[in-house]
Design an enzyme around this catalytic site. Sequence first.
Site, PDB file in Angstrom:
ATOM      1  N   ASP A  54       0.886  -1.169   0.000  1.00 30.58           N
ATOM      2  CA  ASP A  54       0.000   0.000   0.000  1.00 30.58           C
ATOM      3  C   ASP A  54       0.920   1.214   0.000  1.00 30.58           C
ATOM      4  O   ASP A  54       1.669   1.416   0.960  1.00 30.58           O
ATOM      5  CB  ASP A  54      -0.869  -0.054   1.261  1.00 30.58           C
ATOM      6  CG  ASP A  54      -1.732   1.187   1.427  1.00 30.58           C
ATOM      7  OD1 ASP A  54      -2.629   1.153   2.280  1.00 30.58           O
ATOM      8  OD2 ASP A  54      -1.498   2.191   0.727  1.00 30.58           O
ATOM      9  N   ILE A  55       0.874   2.008  -1.031  1.00 24.74           N
ATOM     10  CA  ILE A  55       1.826   3.124  -1.205  1.00 24.74           C
ATOM     11  C   ILE A  55       1.736   4.115  -0.049  1.00 24.74           C
ATOM     12  O   ILE A  55       2.718   4.805   0.258  1.00 24.74           O
ATOM     13  CB  ILE A  55       1.613   3.827  -2.564  1.00 24.74           C
ATOM     14  CG1 ILE A  55       2.874   4.586  -2.998  1.00 24.74           C
ATOM     15  CG2 ILE A  55       0.378   4.729  -2.560  1.00 24.74           C
ATOM     16  CD1 ILE A  55       2.856   5.023  -4.448  1.00 24.74           C
ATOM     17  N   VAL A 105      -5.866   4.745  -5.763  1.00 25.09           N
ATOM     18  CA  VAL A 105      -4.711   5.174  -4.953  1.00 25.09           C
ATOM     19  C   VAL A 105      -4.888   6.634  -4.499  1.00 25.09           C
ATOM     20  O   VAL A 105      -4.477   7.021  -3.401  1.00 25.09           O
ATOM     21  CB  VAL A 105      -3.398   4.962  -5.752  1.00 25.09           C
ATOM     22  CG1 VAL A 105      -3.236   5.954  -6.890  1.00 25.09           C
ATOM     23  CG2 VAL A 105      -2.190   5.012  -4.827  1.00 25.09           C
ATOM     24  N   ASP A 106      -5.572   7.424  -5.301  1.00 21.79           N
ATOM     25  CA  ASP A 106      -5.858   8.830  -4.950  1.00 21.79           C
ATOM     26  C   ASP A 106      -6.653   8.874  -3.641  1.00 21.79           C
ATOM     27  O   ASP A 106      -6.312   9.606  -2.698  1.00 21.79           O
ATOM     28  CB  ASP A 106      -6.666   9.441  -6.103  1.00 21.79           C
ATOM     29  CG  ASP A 106      -6.756  10.963  -6.049  1.00 21.79           C
ATOM     30  OD1 ASP A 106      -7.508  11.528  -6.861  1.00 21.79           O
ATOM     31  OD2 ASP A 106      -6.082  11.577  -5.198  1.00 21.79           O
ATOM     32  N   SER A 126      -2.502   5.066 -14.195  1.00 23.94           N
ATOM     33  CA  SER A 126      -3.515   4.870 -15.251  1.00 23.94           C
ATOM     34  C   SER A 126      -3.980   3.435 -15.437  1.00 23.94           C
ATOM     35  O   SER A 126      -4.878   3.192 -16.266  1.00 23.94           O
ATOM     36  CB  SER A 126      -3.012   5.381 -16.627  1.00 23.94           C
ATOM     37  OG  SER A 126      -3.134   6.787 -16.704  1.00 23.94           O
ATOM     38  N   THR A 127      -3.428   2.482 -14.706  1.00 24.16           N
ATOM     39  CA  THR A 127      -3.792   1.061 -14.953  1.00 24.16           C
ATOM     40  C   THR A 127      -5.008   0.615 -14.155  1.00 24.16           C
ATOM     41  O   THR A 127      -5.404  -0.550 -14.225  1.00 24.16           O
ATOM     42  CB  THR A 127      -2.612   0.117 -14.601  1.00 24.16           C
ATOM     43  OG1 THR A 127      -2.359   0.211 -13.188  1.00 24.16           O
ATOM     44  CG2 THR A 127      -1.363   0.466 -15.373  1.00 24.16           C
ATOM     45  N   VAL A 140      -8.650   2.685 -12.700  1.00 20.50           N
ATOM     46  CA  VAL A 140      -9.864   3.340 -13.227  1.00 20.50           C
ATOM     47  C   VAL A 140      -9.667   3.822 -14.661  1.00 20.50           C
ATOM     48  O   VAL A 140     -10.562   3.742 -15.497  1.00 20.50           O
ATOM     49  CB  VAL A 140     -10.242   4.542 -12.312  1.00 20.50           C
ATOM     50  CG1 VAL A 140     -11.276   5.448 -12.948  1.00 20.50           C
ATOM     51  CG2 VAL A 140     -10.731   4.035 -10.971  1.00 20.50           C
ATOM     52  N   TYR A 141      -8.458   4.285 -14.966  1.00 21.67           N
ATOM     53  CA  TYR A 141      -8.238   4.876 -16.298  1.00 21.67           C
ATOM     54  C   TYR A 141      -7.990   3.838 -17.386  1.00 21.67           C
ATOM     55  O   TYR A 141      -7.820   4.176 -18.552  1.00 21.67           O
ATOM     56  CB  TYR A 141      -7.112   5.903 -16.243  1.00 21.67           C
ATOM     57  CG  TYR A 141      -7.536   7.252 -15.658  1.00 21.67           C
ATOM     58  CD1 TYR A 141      -8.846   7.464 -15.212  1.00 21.67           C
ATOM     59  CD2 TYR A 141      -6.646   8.307 -15.562  1.00 21.67           C
ATOM     60  CE1 TYR A 141      -9.241   8.682 -14.674  1.00 21.67           C
ATOM     61  CE2 TYR A 141      -7.023   9.541 -15.033  1.00 21.67           C
ATOM     62  CZ  TYR A 141      -8.342   9.719 -14.597  1.00 21.67           C
ATOM     63  OH  TYR A 141      -8.729  10.927 -14.069  1.00 21.67           O
TER      64      TYR A 141
HETATM   65  N1  APR Z   1      -1.195   1.564  -3.081  1.00 18.65           N
HETATM   66  C1  APR Z   1      -0.586   1.289  -4.263  1.00 18.65           C
HETATM   67  N2  APR Z   1      -1.255   1.120  -5.428  1.00 18.65           N
HETATM   68  C2  APR Z   1      -2.600   1.236  -5.371  1.00 18.65           C
HETATM   69  C3  APR Z   1      -3.314   1.533  -4.189  1.00 18.65           C
HETATM   70  C4  APR Z   1      -2.545   1.695  -3.007  1.00 18.65           C
HETATM   71  N3  APR Z   1      -3.122   1.978  -1.825  1.00 18.65           N
HETATM   72  N4  APR Z   1      -4.648   1.587  -4.488  1.00 18.65           N
HETATM   73  C5  APR Z   1      -4.758   1.314  -5.803  1.00 18.65           C
HETATM   74  N5  APR Z   1      -3.550   1.084  -6.340  1.00 18.65           N
HETATM   75  C6  APR Z   1      -3.192   0.753  -7.723  1.00 18.65           C
HETATM   76  C7  APR Z   1      -4.267   0.146  -8.575  1.00 18.65           C
HETATM   77  O1  APR Z   1      -4.364  -1.251  -8.319  1.00 18.65           O
HETATM   78  C8  APR Z   1      -3.707   0.440  -9.961  1.00 18.65           C
HETATM   79  O2  APR Z   1      -2.734  -0.546 -10.290  1.00 18.65           O
HETATM   80  O3  APR Z   1      -2.877   1.974  -8.373  1.00 18.65           O
HETATM   81  C9  APR Z   1      -2.975   1.764  -9.780  1.00 18.65           C
HETATM   82  C10 APR Z   1      -3.700   2.965 -10.388  1.00 18.65           C
HETATM   83  O4  APR Z   1      -5.095   2.773 -10.240  1.00 18.65           O
HETATM   84  P1  APR Z   1      -6.073   4.004  -9.864  1.00 18.65           P
HETATM   85  O5  APR Z   1      -5.837   4.384  -8.466  1.00 18.65           O
HETATM   86  O6  APR Z   1      -7.445   3.594 -10.268  1.00 18.65           O
HETATM   87  O7  APR Z   1      -5.558   5.210 -10.768  1.00 18.65           O
HETATM   88  P2  APR Z   1      -5.761   5.490 -12.327  1.00 18.65           P
HETATM   89  O8  APR Z   1      -6.018   4.266 -13.108  1.00 18.65           O
HETATM   90  O9  APR Z   1      -4.591   6.350 -12.683  1.00 18.65           O
HETATM   91  O10 APR Z   1      -7.097   6.355 -12.355  1.00 18.65           O
HETATM   92  C11 APR Z   1      -7.063   7.644 -11.776  1.00 18.65           C
HETATM   93  O11 APR Z   1      -8.945   7.186 -10.415  1.00 18.65           O
HETATM   94  O12 APR Z   1      -9.002   7.323  -8.164  1.00 18.65           O
HETATM   95  C12 APR Z   1      -9.308   8.001  -9.309  1.00 18.65           C
HETATM   96  O13 APR Z   1      -9.068  10.304  -8.693  1.00 18.65           O
HETATM   97  C13 APR Z   1      -8.496   9.259  -9.450  1.00 18.65           C
HETATM   98  O14 APR Z   1      -9.817  10.005 -11.259  1.00 18.65           O
HETATM   99  C14 APR Z   1      -8.570   9.446 -10.924  1.00 18.65           C
HETATM  100  C15 APR Z   1      -8.479   8.035 -11.457  1.00 18.65           C
END
Ligand code: APR
Length: 174
Positions: free
Chosen positions: A9-10, A32-33, A122-123, A125-126
Amino acid sequence: MTIIVREADITTLNVDAIVNAANASLLGGGGVDGAIHRAAGKGLLAACAAMPEVRTGVRCPTGEARITGGFGLPARQVIHTVGPVWHGGSHGEAALLAACYRNSLKLAREHGIASLAFPAISTGVYGYPLDEATDIAVKAVQTAEWQPAEVLFCTFGAAATQAYASRGIAIQRG
Ligand code: APR
């Protein structure tokens, strides 16, 4: 310079800076956001909301990066970057994703950051395909003109960990 991949978990990483996969508003979200904002606390949201908008609702355009303090996180700082949404690969997605890593490294250099953790931008939600995104992430870091002493690709599942390991990135067990 060491580059490693670590499944974690980052928000728990004790590094100079973690990178947040944010959206253009910088006002938080899911994935992760959401985890970073929950762990950092309200101060992070206030710092992000104070960032100037470049246009209505946009504090960080796709491919760019912004830096804030880490507030309640173990990481001292957070570099927020906005990855591209995957639309099939012919809408400039690869260049924008590479720019996320490049611009995050640029801010890390400017702020004297020696240890930096990236999520798999981006991997989630995006929707960016994992293999293509990992190729871009690894290449962008390995070919960067400047690198911090330690770069940690922080993965959140075995498939992502394997994607980095199969590209020669050493796994660091937590
Ligand atoms: N620690 C590390 N990696 C994580 C964590 C965490 N706590 N939570 C999620 N991830 C991973 C996911 O499994 C994925 O591999 O982070 C990667 C990016 O996934 P997302 O968080 O969905 O980000 P992204 O694909 O870039 O989409 C961004 O999602 O949360 C919203 O506000 C954000 O609108 C933006 C969009």
